[in-house]
Design a protein around this motif. Structure first.
Motif, PDB file in Angstrom:
ATOM      1  N   TYR A 108       0.844  -1.194   0.000  1.00 56.05           N
ATOM      2  CA  TYR A 108       0.000   0.000   0.000  1.00 56.05           C
ATOM      3  C   TYR A 108       0.883   1.250   0.000  1.00 56.05           C
ATOM      4  O   TYR A 108       1.993   1.255   0.548  1.00 56.05           O
ATOM      5  N   LEU A 109       0.339   2.295  -0.592  1.00 52.34           N
ATOM      6  CA  LEU A 109       1.005   3.597  -0.611  1.00 52.34           C
ATOM      7  C   LEU A 109      -0.014   4.639  -0.177  1.00 52.34           C
ATOM      8  O   LEU A 109      -1.110   4.725  -0.739  1.00 52.34           O
ATOM      9  N   VAL A 110       0.339   5.435   0.852  1.00 52.04           N
ATOM     10  CA  VAL A 110      -0.554   6.466   1.341  1.00 52.04           C
ATOM     11  C   VAL A 110       0.212   7.784   1.403  1.00 52.04           C
ATOM     12  O   VAL A 110       1.389   7.817   1.748  1.00 52.04           O
ATOM     13  N   GLY A 111      -0.461   8.861   1.030  1.00 50.07           N
ATOM     14  CA  GLY A 111       0.212  10.154   1.066  1.00 50.07           C
ATOM     15  C   GLY A 111      -0.738  11.300   0.796  1.00 50.07           C
ATOM     16  O   GLY A 111      -1.884  11.105   0.363  1.00 50.07           O
ATOM     17  N   GLU A 112      -0.244  12.496   1.060  1.00 48.84           N
ATOM     18  CA  GLU A 112      -1.039  13.701   0.831  1.00 48.84           C
ATOM     19  C   GLU A 112      -1.074  14.043  -0.661  1.00 48.84           C
ATOM     20  O   GLU A 112      -0.107  13.812  -1.390  1.00 48.84           O
ATOM     21  N   LYS A 113      -2.187  14.618  -1.084  1.00 49.07           N
ATOM     22  CA  LYS A 113      -2.302  15.010  -2.484  1.00 49.07           C
ATOM     23  C   LYS A 113      -1.242  16.041  -2.854  1.00 49.07           C
ATOM     24  O   LYS A 113      -0.644  15.981  -3.936  1.00 49.07           O
ATOM     25  N   ARG A 114      -0.988  16.989  -1.956  1.00 47.23           N
ATOM     26  CA  ARG A 114      -0.004  18.026  -2.281  1.00 47.23           C
ATOM     27  C   ARG A 114       1.420  17.491  -2.277  1.00 47.23           C
ATOM     28  O   ARG A 114       2.339  18.148  -2.765  1.00 47.23           O
ATOM     29  N   ALA A 115       1.627  16.290  -1.716  1.00 53.76           N
ATOM     30  CA  ALA A 115       2.946  15.649  -1.746  1.00 53.76           C
ATOM     31  C   ALA A 115       3.164  14.855  -3.025  1.00 53.76           C
ATOM     32  O   ALA A 115       4.247  14.302  -3.233  1.00 53.76           O
ATOM     33  N   GLY A 116       2.124  14.791  -3.872  1.00 54.44           N
ATOM     34  CA  GLY A 116       2.277  14.107  -5.152  1.00 54.44           C
ATOM     35  C   GLY A 116       1.902  12.641  -5.128  1.00 54.44           C
ATOM     36  O   GLY A 116       2.491  11.839  -5.857  1.00 54.44           O
ATOM     37  N   ILE A 117       0.899  12.267  -4.336  1.00 53.59           N
ATOM     38  CA  ILE A 117       0.534  10.863  -4.216  1.00 53.59           C
ATOM     39  C   ILE A 117       0.061  10.280  -5.550  1.00 53.59           C
ATOM     40  O   ILE A 117       0.368   9.123  -5.866  1.00 53.59           O
ATOM     41  N   GLU A 118      -0.660  11.058  -6.360  1.00 53.74           N
ATOM     42  CA  GLU A 118      -1.139  10.522  -7.635  1.00 53.74           C
ATOM     43  C   GLU A 118       0.027  10.224  -8.567  1.00 53.74           C
ATOM     44  O   GLU A 118       0.024   9.208  -9.272  1.00 53.74           O
ATOM     45  N   ARG A 119       1.015  11.090  -8.588  1.00 48.53           N
ATOM     46  CA  ARG A 119       2.210  10.822  -9.393  1.00 48.53           C
ATOM     47  C   ARG A 119       2.948   9.608  -8.861  1.00 48.53           C
ATOM     48  O   ARG A 119       3.349   8.714  -9.605  1.00 48.53           O
ATOM     49  N   ALA A 120       3.120   9.554  -7.533  1.00 44.30           N
ATOM     50  CA  ALA A 120       3.867   8.463  -6.923  1.00 44.30           C
ATOM     51  C   ALA A 120       3.176   7.120  -7.126  1.00 44.30           C
ATOM     52  O   ALA A 120       3.846   6.084  -7.243  1.00 44.30           O
ATOM     53  N   ALA A 121       1.840   7.123  -7.182  1.00 43.48           N
ATOM     54  CA  ALA A 121       1.113   5.870  -7.356  1.00 43.48           C
ATOM     55  C   ALA A 121       1.480   5.188  -8.668  1.00 43.48           C
ATOM     56  O   ALA A 121       1.393   3.955  -8.791  1.00 43.48           O
ATOM     57  N   LYS A 122       1.909   5.964  -9.659  1.00 47.64           N
ATOM     58  CA  LYS A 122       2.325   5.384 -10.933  1.00 47.64           C
ATOM     59  C   LYS A 122       3.562   4.491 -10.771  1.00 47.64           C
ATOM     60  O   LYS A 122       3.786   3.595 -11.585  1.00 47.64           O
ATOM     61  N   GLN A 123       4.354   4.761  -9.713  1.00 46.23           N
ATOM     62  CA  GLN A 123       5.535   3.949  -9.470  1.00 46.23           C
ATOM     63  C   GLN A 123       5.168   2.538  -9.023  1.00 46.23           C
ATOM     64  O   GLN A 123       5.997   1.628  -9.089  1.00 46.23           O
TER      65      GLN A 123
END
Length: 332
Positions: A99-114
Motif C-alpha cells: 500500500y502507498l498512502v500520502g497527501e495530495k499536495r505531496a504528489g501521491i497521484e504521481r507516486a502511485a504510478k511507481q
C-alpha cells in the motif's frame, strides 16, 4: 492523528494481520493496529514511537528482518527515495499486498504510478486530502543495494578534490547546495577541539572539517538515517574517520564543543519547519565549551541574528550572497 493514519484506519479491516508501516508518523497508529510493526528513518519519530510502543519500531535504511504479510509506505518527499523504499518492501512481499498512502499536495497521484512496476495498482480511498493505493506484488524485484544507488560527485577544493556520496532522500541529493558552497568559503580560523557538523546531510562539511583540522575530534549529527549512511560513505570515500550520530536536534549533540558548524535543516517532508534551527540557536550554549563558536549559513530573510545574540552572544555576519548569510557568534 496524522491524516494519512486516519485514512488507513478508515480501511482498518485491511490491516489486521502482520503489517509493516514504513515511514509512519509518530502518532497512535501502532496502538490501533496491534499486529503492526513500524520502520522509521527519522530519529525523532522513532524515539517517540519506541517510548510508547517499545520493540515495535526500528530505525534505519532497510526494512529489517521482521516478517510481514503486507506493508504500507507513507509517501516521502523524494521520488528517488520512494523508488528505493517500494523496491525494499516489494522484495519481501512476493504475491503480497503493498500500500502507498500520502497527501495530495505531496504528489501521491504521481507516486502511485511507481506502483505499476510491481502489478496493477488501484486507488482504495481518498479523504483528509490524502489517497490510499494498493498493489498486489506480481513482479517481485531483487532486494535493492542501497550503496549502489549513491550518487558520487567531486568538489574541487583548494586543498584537493573531495568525494561526496549522496543517497536518495538526502538533502541536495547529488549536488552541492548554494548555502553549503558559501559556508565552505568561510571555514578559516576555526577553534581547535571538538567540532560538530549539525544536520550533516551527505557529510560535506564534516568531511572538510576533518581533512582541514585532522587533529580535532569531529562529530556529525543528523536526524535522517539516509543522511547518516551518506555521511559514513563520504568519510570512507575520502579516507577519513569521524563520529556520526543519529539524533533529533541539538539535544542529541555532545557537550563541551569548540565549534558547532551548520547548514541547518528547515524541511520535514513537504512541510517547512524552522524548529530544529531555532532550537539550535536557543540551546547551542549548553553544548559549547567556554569561548565555543557557532557558525552557520541561513536564508538572509530569516531573522536569526537577534535570536543568536539573545541566547549566545554578539552576532557577526561574515558574508552575504545569493540570498544566504553566514553568521558567527562566540559563547560569552
Amino acid at each position: 492523528m496524522d491524516p494519512r493514519s486516519e485514512v488507513l484506519l478508515r480501511q482498518a479491516e485491511l490491516f489486521q494481520g502482520p503489517l509493516l508501516l514504513a515511514g509512519l508518523a509518530a502518532d497512535d497508529l501502532l496502538g490501533e493496529l496491534p499486529q503492526a510493526h513500524g520502520w522509521s528513518w527519522h530519529a525523532g519519530d522513532h524515539a517517540q514511537l519506541n517510548a510508547r510502543f517499545s520493540g515495535r519500531c526500528h530505525y534505519g535504511t532497510e526494512a529489517g528482518p521482521a516478517e510481514f504479510a503486507s506493508a504500507v509506505l507513507f509517501l516521502p518527499k523524494s521520488r528517488e527515495l520512494t523508488d528505493y523504499l517500494l523496491a525494499c518492501l516489494a522484495a519481501q512481499l512476493p504475491g503480497g499486498l503493498l500500500y502507498l498512502v500520502g497527501e495530495k499536495r505531496a504528489g501521491i497521484e504521481r507516486a502511485a504510478k511507481q506502483l505499476s512496476s510491481y502489478g496493477r495498482a488501484r486507488k482504495l480511498d481518498s479523504a483528509r486530502h490524502c489517497q490510499l493505493w494498493q498493489v498486489r506484488v506480481e513482479h517481485c524485484p531483487a532486494k535493492p543495494d542501497l550503496n549502489s544507488l549513491a550518487q558520487r560527485y567531486e568538489l574541487p577544493l583548494a586543498d584537493g578534490p573531495l568525494t561526496v556520496m549522496s543517497l536518495p532522500g538526502v538533502f541536495s541529493h547529488g549536488r552541492l547546495d548554494v548555502g553549503s558552497a558559501l559556508l565552505l568559503q568561510h571555514l578559516d580560523n576555526l577553534p581547535s577541539g571538538h567540532l560538530l557538523d549539525f544536520g550533516c546531510g551527505a557529510g560535506v562539511l564534516g568531511a572538510v572539517l576533518k581533512r582541514r583540522y585532522p587533529h580535532c575530534q569531529v562529530s556529525m549529527l543528523d536526524v535522517d538515517a539516509f543522511a547518516i549512511a551518506s555521511s559514513r560513505l563520504t568519510l570512507a570515500a575520502n579516507g577519513l574517520e569521524a563520529q556520526v550520530l543519529a539524533g533529533d536536534g541539538i539535544n542529541a549533540a555532545p557537550s563541551g564543543l569548540s565549534l558547532i558548524l551548520s547548514n541547518p535543516p528547515f524541511h520535514q517532508g513537504v512541510h517547512t519547519h524552522y524548529q530544529a534551527c531555532e532550537q539550535l540557536l536557543r540551546q547551542a550554549r549548553l553544548h559549547l565549551a567556554s569561548k565555543g563558536e557557532l557558525r552557520l549559513v541561513a536564508n538572509s530573510f530569516l531573522r536569526y541574528p537577534p535570536l543568536i545574540e539573545e541566547h549566545l552572544g554578539p552576532c557577526q555576519t561574515l558574508a552575504q550572497d545569493k540570498g544566504f548569510s553566514i553568521y558567527r557568534a562566540v559563547k560569552n
